[in-house]
Design a protein around this motif. Structure first.
Motif, short mmCIF file in Angstrom:
data_model
loop_
_atom_site.label_atom_id
_atom_site.label_comp_id
_atom_site.label_asym_id
_atom_site.label_seq_id
_atom_site.Cartn_x
_atom_site.Cartn_y
_atom_site.Cartn_z
N ASN A 77 -20.88 -56.92 -45.49
CA ASN A 77 -19.83 -57.75 -46.11
C ASN A 77 -20.06 -59.21 -45.76
O ASN A 77 -20.80 -59.53 -44.83
N SER A 78 -19.42 -60.08 -46.51
CA SER A 78 -19.51 -61.52 -46.27
C SER A 78 -20.96 -61.96 -46.12
O SER A 78 -21.33 -62.69 -45.19
N ARG B 297 -19.38 -58.40 -39.62
CA ARG B 297 -19.67 -58.41 -41.05
C ARG B 297 -20.36 -57.12 -41.51
O ARG B 297 -20.12 -56.66 -42.63
N GLY C 173 -20.53 -61.89 -50.96
CA GLY C 173 -20.44 -60.55 -51.55
C GLY C 173 -20.79 -59.46 -50.57
O GLY C 173 -21.02 -59.70 -49.39
N SER C 174 -20.83 -58.23 -51.10
CA SER C 174 -21.08 -57.05 -50.27
C SER C 174 -22.14 -56.16 -50.89
O SER C 174 -22.31 -56.13 -52.12
N THR D 39 -21.47 -52.98 -40.84
CA THR D 39 -21.07 -51.75 -40.17
C THR D 39 -22.10 -50.67 -40.44
O THR D 39 -22.40 -50.37 -41.60
N ARG E 22 -23.96 -52.06 -49.93
CA ARG E 22 -24.02 -50.91 -49.05
C ARG E 22 -25.41 -50.27 -49.18
O ARG E 22 -25.77 -49.80 -50.25
N GLN F 289 -23.09 -50.96 -44.26
CA GLN F 289 -22.16 -51.71 -45.10
C GLN F 289 -22.25 -53.17 -44.71
O GLN F 289 -22.03 -53.52 -43.55
#
Length: 127
Positions: A84-85, A67, A16-17, A69, A19, A82
């Motif tokens: 991700n993964s 993954r 999942g992600s 940022t 932020r 951010q």
């Protein structure tokens, strides 16, 4: 006086992600590089990512490259991460931090090079 307030952490499944956001107070935000550092239970603080004062050059620990940022919005005095993964090994308290001095062009890539810290936000990744 500099204050940093993180938000956006939580519980997420692997893959999942999330932020993360960090709102900074003070007029010197645009003068300093910003970073994200994390600390898992029983482990030392680990540098995750840094962004220079203009939002241009960035640096990442190898384990998150591709993954995560990092970015910043100087108009809003905010820095973002951010993610991700996400993996279970990413679980930690994530801290937003401001560099202790002016870094240009290199970036601060160890926790010791930061002197203002937020209170941290918990990220938990379940398998």
């Amino acid at each position: 006086q500099v204050q940093l307030v993180e938000s956006g952490g939580g519980l997420v499944q692997a893959g999942g992600s999330l932020r993360l956001s960090c709102a900074a107070s003070g007029r010197t935000f645009t003068s300093y590089a910003m970073g994200w550092i994390r600390q898992a239970p029983g482990k030392e603080r680990e540098f995750v990512a840094a962004v220079n004062r203009s939002g241009g050059p960035t640096s990442y620990v190898d384990s998150v490259k591709g993954r995560f940022t990092i970015s910043r919005d100087n108009g809003k005095n905010t820095v973002y991460l951010q993610m991700n993964s996400l993996k279970p090994e990413d679980s930690a308290v994530y801290y937003c931090a401001r560099a202790a001095r002016i870094f240009n062009p290199v970036l601060p890539i160890t926790p010791e090079l930061y002197n203002y810290w937020g209170q941290g936000t918990q990220v938990t990744v379940s398998s």
